[in-house]
Design an enzyme around this catalytic site. Structure first.
Site, PDB file in Angstrom:
ATOM      1  N   HIS A 180     -18.322   3.384 -33.417  1.00 14.59           N
ATOM      2  CA  HIS A 180     -17.872   2.711 -32.194  1.00 14.59           C
ATOM      3  C   HIS A 180     -18.228   1.226 -32.236  1.00 14.59           C
ATOM      4  CE1 HIS A 180     -17.150   2.570 -27.717  1.00 14.59           C
ATOM      5  NE2 HIS A 180     -18.016   1.574 -27.830  1.00 14.59           N
ATOM      6  N   GLU A 181     -19.508   0.936 -32.467  1.00 11.94           N
ATOM      7  CA  GLU A 181     -19.949  -0.465 -32.441  1.00 11.94           C
ATOM      8  C   GLU A 181     -19.353  -1.251 -33.605  1.00 11.94           C
ATOM      9  OE1 GLU A 181     -21.220  -1.397 -29.747  1.00 11.94           O
ATOM     10  OE2 GLU A 181     -21.819   0.556 -28.948  1.00 11.94           O
ATOM     11  N   GLU A 192     -12.542  -2.296 -26.198  1.00 12.03           N
ATOM     12  CA  GLU A 192     -12.893  -0.873 -26.257  1.00 12.03           C
ATOM     13  C   GLU A 192     -11.839  -0.076 -27.014  1.00 12.03           C
ATOM     14  OE1 GLU A 192     -15.776   0.215 -25.602  1.00 12.03           O
ATOM     15  OE2 GLU A 192     -16.544  -1.556 -24.562  1.00 12.03           O
TER      16      GLU A 192
END
Lengths: 496, 496
Positions: free
Chosen positions: A260-261, A290
């Protein structure tokens, strides 16, 4: 390039540099700062916030911009620069300098208080800080002065989006997710989560996560991976740092957290080298941001094709741990759909319900119809209503996320928007790379990165998010693609 | 407190906060920043340097100070605040804003280049950066405009000190050190260094160093210990970070390095909580600062009394490694006096020769009689002349110290001044705590810390360094106490 445009850019680049210093100070506080340093950090953040406010509201900058608006900007990017600069300046002019400074100082203190309160499962110690942040944030929304205060805050994170549009979109989403969730609940042969709940040593997790991030194209010489209470990404271009946390009894936390990051980080590392400090150069809306993180975490990281290549590597990385688990059983385990407590660990279907819940709560907090002291109870009620479960502790309930301590109200919805953008981007990507799955099965992640680089990252905020979405996907943002994706995927896994 | 004084303090506290942000950015660069982030860091440091310059030179601040000077300040501390503020403002007014920004940007880049050049033992890659730093530093000295350019730079680190006074002092020091060194060289039973050159695992070293720093009174909740290419201390009050480096085959490096940095850190943590952000609140001259670090490293850390208590603990910390080494043999080993290459690892006698050598070289660099490209050769010539040895590589020669890459010219002499201040402070301490040695033998370090807190730290820069020295020691600064201490100590160890 005209002299006026050059001077205008110079000033904004300095503002950009100072904003990145503020962001670095926040990274430092969350990752390395000694516990007792919070008050000094508050002073530093307040001083910087005041200076940034001064520079954005500087009348000389206003004159440069007026002159550019009158005479016209040199090219299309210049027009985008002026548009974005005007947006930020207009917004900043409305917020008093005193408020900006007080809010920066309060947030530094509140974030420190939150981290301690979470560790001690002690909401009461955090409550006065949250109250102060809320009160200053309400004041800020009022100063911005849109008819709906929530829109004033949302506009910082997702320009153009409104609370009412979100209500419609989330209503639609909820209406489609709940029946899907019912089908999943009714499945007769659900996959089991046990394989990812075995014992995975922290150090080996870190090594494996680093390999995946590197394979995704994350440049560790322009970034780093650390541990923090709440995972996040900070910085831009050639200094983009990601954090995670490790749970030795749950593989998903760090693994999908890092993907995700790293997804966020690829966006920042992929900005236009010539433009990243210009007003239209930085990353676009948070919803788009996002979309990048959730894209890698879920659309790639929780796909079967990805694990065809990586599952043998995972087994090697954790000798003996997964010997008896087939690829399909593992694929099922990382996609178990079940209402759970922690948002960042939620499956793709229930995740959006976590967001809708926070959206409704923060909207009430801002309106003043819900007070900070009543938040733990309201949290549990809402959790019961939407997810059908209640947290046994505030640490795993209302204290789980850092956002409200940082004054981020209007931020949570962007995660759900990210899911929707991401699903639409994936449809285009599949058109552009028809053999995507076989490439993933061979471990080829770079074509995905490069596609995102070219179609999304390099533009920065050249186009407003809705326009970027239309340009890439040919459609307005909606829930259809995401629901279609989820229905197909979970239909296969759960057999309906 | 008058309204004017209050406004004056408010402005200086903001300047203080911003200067601490600059310092944090430097810490970050040296400890955690990704390699490719140097250019962005240069932009950030330039932006901050410009803003700090703006605020110090702000005419409104000048008006407040003029008004305070005319009407008088509320009390003695107020007078010291005004004195220190005037000093900094007067100096800053002379340096053009453009130069301050360019120098900050250049230094960030040069420090990154230095770290890489040192690792690769490649002076040539660093040379252009050093040339640029030197040229900007010469320009700065010229702008300040003292008759002697070196004095202009020295004044930042040791206000009131001059190159000519240093020459006299260092001449005296050299004249007394060389005969002492001759006696040491002629000793028939010199101690051996072998015990500290055994194998000491890095992790155990770190644990032991942390224990010592904590026992000294260093508050780890208001600080942290990390690794960097060159050891240093950054920050103030409740956020004071120290760094070190570990050599598994040489115990002294980290052990005395950490005591040195923790000595600096105790000073910063010991400032007056009410005054540390005021102009007269921060730590005094760098000579006083180095007196604190060198005090703990040598006068305490290399004393026999200290090791009566800690040597058994050291043996426990490294099982089997030192079983056959007596306390006296160990005490000898950490005090072996012998010309060596690395300044920060030098014994107490030859250390000052490292400083004198740097002082002479940087004085020539500033005057332009020595150019950057000729520095490696000049380094070796000077090293041969003063220490009788030459470095086999630039990494262990001219590239060993970070200072010149950071534009610190006029800084090195403060280490030798620190040795001299420290020896005088120790004489007073022994008068005030006559049973100091037996206390050290019982492991009581806190009385030392508290004495330094009360006599030195809490004052900040309330008194100029020469006055502080007189107040604490009753004497002007000189070489006599230090030479007496060294002669006694090394006479005992080397038997003359």
């Amino acid at each position: 390039m005209t002299e006026t445009y050059k001077l205008f850019l110079e000033r904004w680049r300095t503002i950009h540099d100072l904003e990145k210093v503020q962001e670095l100070l926040d990274w430092d506080q969350q990752v390395v700062m000694p516990r007792k340093g919070a008050e000094q950090r508050g002073n530093q953040q307040a001083a910087l916030a005041g200076l940034v406010h001064d520079r954005i509201t500087d009348p000389e900058l206003g004159e440069l911009m007026d002159s550019l608006a009158a005479k016209g900007t040199p090219n299309e990017d210049g027009a985008a620069d002026l548009r974005e600069a005007a947006r930020e300046r207009e917004r900043t002019m409305k917020i008093p300098r005193r408020l900006v400074k007080e809010r920066a100082r309060t947030i530094a203190m509140a974030q420190a208080a939150w981290a301690q309160a979470k560790a001690a499962d002690d909401f009461e110690s955090f409550q006065p800080y949250l109250e102060k942040v809320l009160s200053l944030t309400r004041e800020m929304a009022q100063a911005i002065g849109t008819p709906n205060p929530y829109d004033a805050l949302l506009d910082e994170f997702e320009p153009g989006m409104t609370e009412s549009a979100l209500k419609t979109l989330f209503g639609d989403l909820k209406g489609r997710l709940l029946p899907l969730l019912d089908k999943i609940k009714g499945a007769t042969k659900p996959p089991g989560e046990a394989p990812v709940k075995r014992c995975f040593s922290r150090d080996r997790q870190e090594v494996f996560c680093r390999v995946i991030a590197k394979d995704m194209g994350y440049d560790f010489e322009a970034g780093r991976l650390d541990v923090s209470v709440h995972p996040f990404t900070a910085g831009t271009f050639r200094d983009v740092r990601i954090t995670t946390r490790y749970d030795e009894n749950f593989l998903n936390t760090a693994l999908f957290g890092v993907m995700h990051e790293a997804g966020h980080a690829l966006y920042e590392q992929g900005l236009d080298p010539e433009r990243y400090r210009n007003p239209s150069g930085p990353s676009s809306s948070l919803g788009i941001h996002e979309s990048q993180s959730r894209f890698w975490e879920n659309l790639i990281g929780r796909s079967r094709a990805f694990w065809v290549y990586y599952y043998p590597k995972l087994r090697q990385a954790f000798p003996d741990v997964l010997d008896d688990v087939s690829l399909d059983a593992f694929y099922g385990a990382i996609n178990v759909c079940r209402p759970s407590l922690i948002r960042v660990e939620a499956d793709e279907v229930t995740y959006n319900l976590h967001i809708i819940m926070r959206f409704e709560l923060e909207s009430a907090l801002l309106a003043g119809t819900l007070e900070a002291r009543d938040l733990p109870e309201a949290w549990n009620t809402k959790s019961q209503e939407l997810l059908g479960i209640k947290a046994g502790s505030n640490a795993r309930g209302v204290l789980q996320d850092v956002h409200w301590s940082a004054g981020y109200i209007g931020y949570f919805p962007t995660y759900a928007l990210g899911n929707l953008y991401g699903a639409q981007f994936m449809e285009t990507l599949r058109q552009d790379i028809p053999d995507l799955d076989s490439r993933l099965e061979r471990g080829e992640l770079l074509p995905v990165k490069e596609w995102l680089n070219n179609r999304i990252h390099v533009h920065g905020r050249r186009y407003p998010a809705p326009e970027l979405c239309r340009r890439v996907t040919g459609k307005e943002l909606g829930a259809v693609s995401s629901i279609a994706y989820l229905t197909r995927k979970f239909g296969e896994i759960y057999g309906f």
